[in-house]
Design an enzyme around this catalytic site. Structure first.
Site, mmCIF file in Angstrom:
data_model
loop_
_atom_site.group_PDB
_atom_site.id
_atom_site.type_symbol
_atom_site.label_atom_id
_atom_site.label_comp_id
_atom_site.label_asym_id
_atom_site.label_seq_id
_atom_site.Cartn_x
_atom_site.Cartn_y
_atom_site.Cartn_z
ATOM 1 N N GLU A 57 0.814 -1.218 0.000
ATOM 2 C CA GLU A 57 0.000 0.000 0.000
ATOM 3 C C GLU A 57 0.845 1.265 0.000
ATOM 4 O O GLU A 57 0.601 2.196 -0.745
ATOM 5 C CB GLU A 57 -0.893 0.030 1.255
ATOM 6 C CG GLU A 57 -2.205 -0.677 1.105
ATOM 7 C CD GLU A 57 -3.041 -0.526 2.366
ATOM 8 O OE1 GLU A 57 -3.366 0.609 2.713
ATOM 9 O OE2 GLU A 57 -3.357 -1.547 2.982
ATOM 10 N N ASP A 92 -2.348 -4.087 3.486
ATOM 11 C CA ASP A 92 -2.543 -4.387 4.898
ATOM 12 C C ASP A 92 -3.466 -5.591 5.108
ATOM 13 O O ASP A 92 -4.382 -5.841 4.316
ATOM 14 C CB ASP A 92 -3.134 -3.172 5.621
ATOM 15 C CG ASP A 92 -2.116 -2.050 5.771
ATOM 16 O OD1 ASP A 92 -0.912 -2.328 5.648
ATOM 17 O OD2 ASP A 92 -2.531 -0.903 6.006
ATOM 18 N N ASP A 143 -6.275 -6.602 6.350
ATOM 19 C CA ASP A 143 -7.633 -6.390 6.827
ATOM 20 C C ASP A 143 -8.558 -6.251 5.622
ATOM 21 O O ASP A 143 -8.139 -6.444 4.479
ATOM 22 C CB ASP A 143 -7.714 -5.155 7.736
ATOM 23 C CG ASP A 143 -7.192 -3.885 7.055
ATOM 24 O OD1 ASP A 143 -7.006 -3.898 5.812
ATOM 25 O OD2 ASP A 143 -6.960 -2.886 7.755
ATOM 26 N N ARG A 176 -4.190 -2.106 13.259
ATOM 27 C CA ARG A 176 -5.656 -2.177 13.184
ATOM 28 C C ARG A 176 -6.082 -3.603 13.501
ATOM 29 O O ARG A 176 -6.071 -4.475 12.642
ATOM 30 C CB ARG A 176 -6.153 -1.750 11.803
ATOM 31 C CG ARG A 176 -5.926 -0.277 11.530
ATOM 32 C CD ARG A 176 -6.493 0.167 10.186
ATOM 33 N NE ARG A 176 -6.269 1.591 9.973
ATOM 34 C CZ ARG A 176 -5.191 2.104 9.380
ATOM 35 N NH1 ARG A 176 -4.246 1.286 8.941
ATOM 36 N NH2 ARG A 176 -5.049 3.398 9.238
ATOM 37 N N HIS A 196 -5.139 -11.398 12.932
ATOM 38 C CA HIS A 196 -3.751 -11.098 13.265
ATOM 39 C C HIS A 196 -3.626 -10.694 14.722
ATOM 40 O O HIS A 196 -4.608 -10.615 15.445
ATOM 41 C CB HIS A 196 -3.179 -10.012 12.343
ATOM 42 C CG HIS A 196 -4.162 -8.990 11.910
ATOM 43 N ND1 HIS A 196 -4.874 -9.086 10.743
ATOM 44 C CD2 HIS A 196 -4.587 -7.847 12.501
ATOM 45 C CE1 HIS A 196 -5.683 -8.051 10.625
ATOM 46 N NE2 HIS A 196 -5.528 -7.283 11.676
ATOM 47 N N GLU A 232 -9.953 -3.583 4.253
ATOM 48 C CA GLU A 232 -9.538 -2.512 3.346
ATOM 49 C C GLU A 232 -8.372 -2.977 2.496
ATOM 50 O O GLU A 232 -8.319 -2.711 1.299
ATOM 51 C CB GLU A 232 -9.128 -1.264 4.125
ATOM 52 C CG GLU A 232 -10.190 -0.351 4.612
ATOM 53 C CD GLU A 232 -11.251 0.064 3.626
ATOM 54 O OE1 GLU A 232 -10.927 0.619 2.565
ATOM 55 O OE2 GLU A 232 -12.420 -0.157 3.909
ATOM 56 N N TYR A 284 1.000 -4.817 13.052
ATOM 57 C CA TYR A 284 -0.122 -4.095 12.434
ATOM 58 C C TYR A 284 -1.039 -3.511 13.492
ATOM 59 O O TYR A 284 -1.376 -4.164 14.474
ATOM 60 C CB TYR A 284 -0.910 -5.042 11.525
ATOM 61 C CG TYR A 284 -1.904 -4.331 10.653
ATOM 62 C CD1 TYR A 284 -1.511 -3.267 9.854
ATOM 63 C CD2 TYR A 284 -3.241 -4.724 10.623
ATOM 64 C CE1 TYR A 284 -2.420 -2.603 9.045
ATOM 65 C CE2 TYR A 284 -4.157 -4.072 9.812
ATOM 66 C CZ TYR A 284 -3.739 -3.014 9.026
ATOM 67 O OH TYR A 284 -4.650 -2.356 8.237
#
Length: 755
Positions: free
Chosen positions: A9, A82, A84, A301, A345, A86, A299
């Protein structure tokens, strides 16, 4: 043999990953999302099962072309945004855009940016997860349906340019409802009573009134307090009971997104948005001197408290070496993740726990170091032994009253050795025995009043959103930012206070969109989206169920919602004509205007006191700043301020002379080199500086320009920038250049923006 391509990203990750991958890999960045719904229309075909009309985001075509070129020359493409929903969506859209150039596309993900984690991910590629993508797509379309259908109704009925959101509106309701509770609250008087007592051995100790006639005391007025004081001053104080016991305090689990945001707000004063921005940099990698670019945390989030076995063993080894084996728990600690959490995660933890905060203190900016220290301490503490205390509770009697004193002595700090907390100081009582007579040395009584429920802080609002299941950890920061950016709420002493605009919007939505504004419904929708991600719910069916209620409600509200664009009535009278003043919602905020307009054009700013009453803000009578001579009439030119916030030059002879000109910075435009940079303001009232040759030249800056070339890149100007971390300083406006220096010799410009 060709090279393999890894697409991440963020450009920051590219540098970190390139550091430890060999020459057989190319690493490129998508720079966030590359495709999205169009900005100028709904972009969703509801008649065809809500088919989205995705398009490349404006300004991203160059990035997309670079990804296509790289994919065409690669053997395999690994999508690594990432880990997740998104990130899965970004991977999905990138795959759609490059599949003609390369069919060998796989998804990889890693919870930390380390050589081990990335190589392990490359060894275990997987196909794209359609369920995760569908969940993100359903959320995006849900939010688009609500925003694009409901916002125009608010423009028509309340104020143009404002917005409604499926989650943000419910969060606004929490703030507005809390304020209503405060205004409806009636304070009640009560008194607290304490005595200071002395035994045979020092020190003296204080005890609070515990019971009167064997019942919980109710001291509601001064007469009752005085009566108790009179009674006990004539009585003998005797120790009735001494209770002693050992107590353990357990460490808290490592951070998840919401708890990190809460503690960073409480301890460091960081907003949720600022916390996530700093954490993002720590996750993607920061420069650590000779070590180069290093990722410091996993990470950020996540709503799981799980940690990897190797991370736990590394923590236990460090604890034994740094603090001693007595600080190790009897058995490794494991924490239970909430049933509704996504356990894809780990919790937020240091990538390398042996890299202590002290080691990186001189290598990191202050805010990065502070957040890293918070994360490191919480993680290490979560794997340490319990803190042990010796508690003493003493009950003393006098006449018909019971008084209680509590003492605490720390026996073993345990996890508190690494993570000190408030309230851990020892408060020891003297040695006392049952039946012992003690002496009254002082009687304290204090009048108090019950307090209304407190306004939300960022920390308490995040906690409330989490507890009620509104949104997800990754969305809390954007929810809060939107409420502030839309002027629905303001922060007063770090507490959320709804604005008049926020109250009106909330009242209109709550009255006409009962289901949408229901906290329980919003939480159920989050659960439904989770089921889509798990493959247990069809995303199209979810959307059909939603619009089945939403569309008829919207149609009904369009005809029944009362418009307030003309203003809200008040009990304040105009100081010039005596007619009632009304609250108007302008481009630059809320203000009072005379209801007698256009005959009376009186306006004024206002605030509200603690009880919500309107307080007029008196205009200061300032001498206008002169700026030369009017070329049309010869009178003085003066500096004025537009309603949107920017300054301009106008003739002092207005309205007879209407000559105006922009406020110049005195800096030549570095792009066209013919125009000058002048001060302007956006529709939302944010000041910026742009070329006065617009539209021929569209060069613009957010910060006050300085006519000085950057010593590190080819930028012909620098800017005066203000941030919370560094204050006012000189910085290069080019995003790819990080040149900064302190502001020497005072201000070389005038105004500057703020991050």
């Amino acid at each position: 043999m060709g090279k393999d391509l890894i697409i991440v990203e963020s450009p920051a990750k590219v540098k970190t990953i390139k550091k430890f991958l060999g020459r057989n890999y190319m690493v490129h960045a998508s720079v966030g999302h590359v495709r999205d719904l169009p900005t100028k229309d709904l972009g969703v075909d509801e008649a065809k099962d809500f088919k989205p009309k995705y398009q490349v985001i404006q300004g991203k075509q160059k990035v997309v072309n670079a990804l296509r070129d790289a994919a065409a020359g690669a053997d395999n493409v690994y999508l690594a945004p990432d880990p997740d929903r998104e990130g899965e969506a970004i991977a999905w859209h990138v795959a759609e855009l490059i599949k003609k150039e390369n069919q060998n596309i796989s998804r990889i993900q890693f919870n930390e940016i380390t050589a081990r984690a990335v190589r392990e991910a490359l060894e275990h590629p997987r196909p794209l997860n359609e369920n995760l993508f569908d969940a993100q797509q359903a959320r995006r379309i849900l939010d688009r349906l609500v925003g694009y259908k409901l916002s125009p109704l608010l423009w028509k009925k309340v104020k143009r340019g404002i917005s409604a959101g499926r989650v943000q509106s419910v969060a606004l309701r929490l703030i507005v409802d809390r304020e209503a509770e405060r205004h409806a609250f009636t304070p009640e008087e009560y008194w607290t009573l304490r005595v200071e007592l002395s035994g045979a051995t020092p020190p003296p100790f204080r005890a609070e009134l515990h019971k009167v006639d064997g019942k919980k005391p109710v001291v509601g007025d001064g007469d009752t307090a005085a009566a108790i004081e009179t009674a006990v001053k004539e009585a003998q104080f005797t120790v009735e009971k001494v209770e002693e016991k050992k107590r353990q305090r357990q460490p808290l689990p490592p951070f998840i997104t919401s708890t990190l945001q809460q503690l960073a707000s409480q301890r460091l004063g960081y907003s949720a948005k600022r916390t996530m921005s700093i954490a993002q940099r720590l996750y993607e990698g920061v420069e650590l001197g000779e070590q180069g670019t290093v990722a410091l945390i996993t990470y950020m989030r996540t709503d799981s408290v799980r940690i990897a076995d190797e991370a736990q063993q590394a923590a236990l080894s460090l604890i034994g070496d740094m603090y001693g084996k007595e600080y190790l728990p009897e058995k490794p600690r494991f924490y239970k993740t909430k049933s509704a959490a996504q356990d894809a995660h780990e919790a937020i933890r240091p990538v390398d726990v042996t890299l202590t905060p002290d080691m990186v203190q001189n290598l990191l900016p202050r805010e990065q170091h502070s957040l890293y220290r918070l994360i490191w301490q919480r993680f290490v503490a979560s794997q340490m032994a319990s803190a042990e205390f010796h508690d003493t509770t003493v009950t003393v009697t006098a006449a018909n009253t019971h008084w209680r004193a509590k003492g605490e002595r720390m026996l073993f700090p345990g996890f508190l050795a690494v993570s000190p907390q408030k309230g851990t100081e020892s408060e020891e009582l003297p040695k006392l025995e049952e039946g012992q007579v003690v002496t009254l040395t002082n009687f304290e009584k204090e009048q108090k009043f019950t307090q209304p429920p407190p306004r939300y802080t960022e920390a308490s609002l995040v906690r409330e959103l989490e507890e009620k299941g509104i949104g997800r950890p990754s969305t809390y920061a954007s929810i809060i930012s939107t409420l502030i950016d839309r002027d629905y709420t303001s922060l007063v002493d770090k507490h959320f206070v709804p604005t008049d605009l926020g109250r009106v919007v909330c009242e209109k939505l709550s009255r006409h969109f009962v289901t949408l504004m229901d906290v329980g419904f919003t939480a159920q929708m989050e659960d439904a989206l989770d089921k889509v991600a798990e493959g247990e719910q069809n995303w199209v069916d979810l959307l059909k169920d939603f619009v089945q209620d939403f569309d008829p409600t919207l149609e009904k509200a369009s005809s029944e919602m009362e418009a307030v664009k003309q203003g809200l009535t008040t009990e304040v009278n105009c100081s010039e004509c005596g007619k009632p003043m009304i609250i108007k919602f302008g481009k630059a905020g809320t203000f009072l205007a005379c209801s007698g307009y256009p005959e009376c054009k009186n306006t004024t700013n206002f605030t509200r006191d603690e009880d919500g009453n309107i307080q007029i803000v008196e205009r200061p009578q300032e001498e206008p700043e002169k700026a030369g001579t009017c070329p049309e009439c010869g009178k003085d030119l003066v500096v004025k301020k537009a309603r949107t916030g920017s300054r301009f030059i106008a003739c002092s002879g207005y309205p007879d002379c209407k000559h105006t000109e922009p406020f110049s910075t005195g800096v030549k435009c570095p792009r066209c080199e013919t125009g000058m940079l002048v001060e302007k303001s956006s529709k939302r009232g944010k000041v910026f500086y742009s070329c006065n040759q617009y539209p021929k030249c569209d060069y613009a800056l957010w910060d006050w320009p300085v006519a000085e070339p950057c010593p590190q890149c080819d930028s012909k100007v620098l800017t005066i920038k203000t941030t919370k971390a560094r204050g006012k300083h000189i910085a290069c406006p080019e995003k790819s250049c990080r040149y900064t220096r302190s502001l020497e010799g005072g201000d070389s410009g005038d105004e500057s923006g703020e991050e």
